[in-house]
Design a protein around this motif. Structure first.
Motif, mmCIF file in Angstrom:
data_model
loop_
_atom_site.group_PDB
_atom_site.id
_atom_site.type_symbol
_atom_site.label_atom_id
_atom_site.label_comp_id
_atom_site.label_asym_id
_atom_site.label_seq_id
_atom_site.Cartn_x
_atom_site.Cartn_y
_atom_site.Cartn_z
ATOM 1 N N THR A 74 0.829 -1.201 0.000
ATOM 2 C CA THR A 74 0.000 0.000 0.000
ATOM 3 C C THR A 74 0.864 1.253 0.000
ATOM 4 O OG1 THR A 74 -0.120 0.031 2.407
ATOM 5 C CG2 THR A 74 -1.811 -1.209 1.252
ATOM 6 N N ARG A 75 0.207 2.398 -0.126
ATOM 7 C CA ARG A 75 0.927 3.674 -0.183
ATOM 8 C C ARG A 75 1.695 3.949 1.107
ATOM 9 N NH1 ARG A 75 -2.754 8.707 -1.580
ATOM 10 N NH2 ARG A 75 -3.596 8.126 0.468
ATOM 11 N N ASP A 76 1.193 3.439 2.240
ATOM 12 C CA ASP A 76 1.891 3.632 3.504
ATOM 13 C C ASP A 76 2.818 2.457 3.830
ATOM 14 O OD1 ASP A 76 -0.300 2.027 3.706
ATOM 15 O OD2 ASP A 76 -0.968 2.763 5.653
ATOM 16 N N LEU A 119 -3.792 -0.808 -5.392
ATOM 17 C CA LEU A 119 -3.527 -0.867 -3.953
ATOM 18 C C LEU A 119 -2.325 -0.014 -3.569
ATOM 19 C CD1 LEU A 119 -4.162 -4.639 -3.163
ATOM 20 C CD2 LEU A 119 -5.610 -2.692 -2.600
ATOM 21 N N GLY A 120 -1.392 0.175 -4.486
ATOM 22 C CA GLY A 120 -0.236 1.016 -4.205
ATOM 23 C C GLY A 120 -0.555 2.499 -4.164
ATOM 24 N N ASP A 123 -3.837 4.108 1.124
ATOM 25 C CA ASP A 123 -3.350 3.606 2.418
ATOM 26 C C ASP A 123 -4.146 2.382 2.851
ATOM 27 O OD1 ASP A 123 -1.548 5.689 2.506
ATOM 28 O OD2 ASP A 123 -2.891 7.008 3.638
ATOM 29 N N LEU A 124 -3.589 1.686 3.835
ATOM 30 C CA LEU A 124 -4.231 0.460 4.321
ATOM 31 C C LEU A 124 -5.609 0.750 4.897
ATOM 32 C CD1 LEU A 124 -4.139 -2.545 5.016
ATOM 33 C CD2 LEU A 124 -2.985 -1.933 7.154
ATOM 34 N N GLU A 126 -7.783 2.922 4.018
ATOM 35 C CA GLU A 126 -8.758 3.083 2.942
ATOM 36 C C GLU A 126 -9.126 1.739 2.327
ATOM 37 O OE1 GLU A 126 -7.979 6.395 0.161
ATOM 38 O OE2 GLU A 126 -6.245 6.851 1.426
ATOM 39 N N VAL A 127 -8.148 0.844 2.218
ATOM 40 C CA VAL A 127 -8.423 -0.490 1.668
ATOM 41 C C VAL A 127 -9.428 -1.225 2.546
ATOM 42 C CG1 VAL A 127 -7.424 -2.712 1.045
ATOM 43 C CG2 VAL A 127 -6.153 -0.612 0.605
ATOM 44 N N ARG A 131 -13.840 0.298 0.233
ATOM 45 C CA ARG A 131 -13.434 -0.451 -0.957
ATOM 46 C C ARG A 131 -14.272 -0.135 -2.180
ATOM 47 N NH1 ARG A 131 -12.579 -6.463 1.723
ATOM 48 N NH2 ARG A 131 -11.098 -5.819 3.345
#
Length: 285
Positions: A74-76, A119-120, A123-124, A126-127, A131
């Motif tokens: 993920t982004r984070d 997914l990249g 952030d987690l 948001e996933v 969704r």
């Protein structure tokens, strides 16, 4: 005679070979001399025997790919494993047959790349919590990527997201710390509110006591002013009347007491009664 019968039977067989009945759930891809000639839809269809041939029978029912497991970051910078489900159906069999060799494998590979990329970008949190936009974006991109393959993507969703043990443990610790912080804040706010309520109660009590004292002071002042006015009008008679009145009240309380056995009267009580009577008589019209 026999030759004619054989010829008739042969013609019937050839005619039957040219008749194709296609089920409602399928489409047939017909080739003529090795080249795409026609797509036969459900119902009765006629082809030319020995020249035309049905090469592919394609189901047009909606189909589901096996669940796809895809690793992503993920982004984070959290490593996750996403579980994705995809539903699609074939709408143009000629493209599915002649442009891709294994449609299921091709769709699965495409989904994996799109999901890893999407997914990249988020952030987690948001996933896990939102969704909807992620699924919508995956579906749109997958539809664009597979448009040339003659299929329609009807559903593409991230069903589950799993974390590795270390990340999960860190998240649990963070969650417990957040719960402890919220509990401390709630306790502090409760104590603050209790103190505020106590202070408000004490202030209210003090205000009521001050109000009572003010009323009593006003009453005493009124009584004093009344007595002073009476003295100014009647002189010492008013003073003697007030003294006699208070002596009489005191004697009444003393006599009414349950523990009283002997009552000693002051020597000037008669004089007080006389002064009171005289004062009362003077006040009569």
């Amino acid at each position: 005679m026999e030759a004619a019968l054989v010829l008739a039977v042969l013609l019937i067989v050839i005619a039957l070979m040219g008749v194709k009945i296609v089920p409602q759930s399928e489409k047939y891809v017909v080739e003529r001399l090795g080249k795409l000639h026609a797509i036969l839809g459900p119902g009765l269809n006629i082809i030319v025997p020995f020249i035309d041939s049905v090469k592919h029978k394609i189901s047009i029912l909606e189909r589901q790919l096996p669940s796809i497991e895809q690793d992503a970051i993920t982004r984070d910078n959290v490593l996750i494993k996403a579980s994705i489900v995809v539903f699609y159906r074939i709408v143009s069999p000629e493209n599915t047959v002649y442009r891709i060799s294994n449609i299921d494998q091709a769709v699965a590979t495409t989904v994996a790349g799109i999901v890893r990329s999407e997914l990249g970008k988020i952030d987690l949190d948001e996933v896990q919590s939102n969704r909807g936009p992620l699924n919508a974006s995956i579906k749109v991109q997958l539809a664009d990527a597979t448009d040339d393959w003659g299929i329609e993507v009807t559903r593409a969703e991230v069903l589950d997201v799993n974390l590795d043990a270390q990340t999960l443990d860190a998240m649990l610790q963070q969650l417990n710390a957040e719960r402890a912080r919220r509990a401390a804040v709630a306790k502090a706010e409760g104590e603050k509110r209790a103190m505020e309520l106590k202070a408000e109660g004490e202030l209210f009590t003090a205000q009521r006591m001050a109000e009572a004292k003010r009323i009593q002071a006003d009453a005493d002042a009124y009584a004093t002013n009344t007595l002073a006015a009476a003295i100014r009008e009647n002189g010492m008679e008013a003073v003697q009347f007030e003294i006699a009145k208070r002596q009489i009240d005191a004697m009444g309380h003393l006599a009414a007491s349950s523990g009283a056995r002997t009552i000693i009267l002051p020597t000037d009580l008669a004089d007080a009664f006389g002064a009171a009577a005289k004062m009362f008589a003077n006040k009569q019209p």
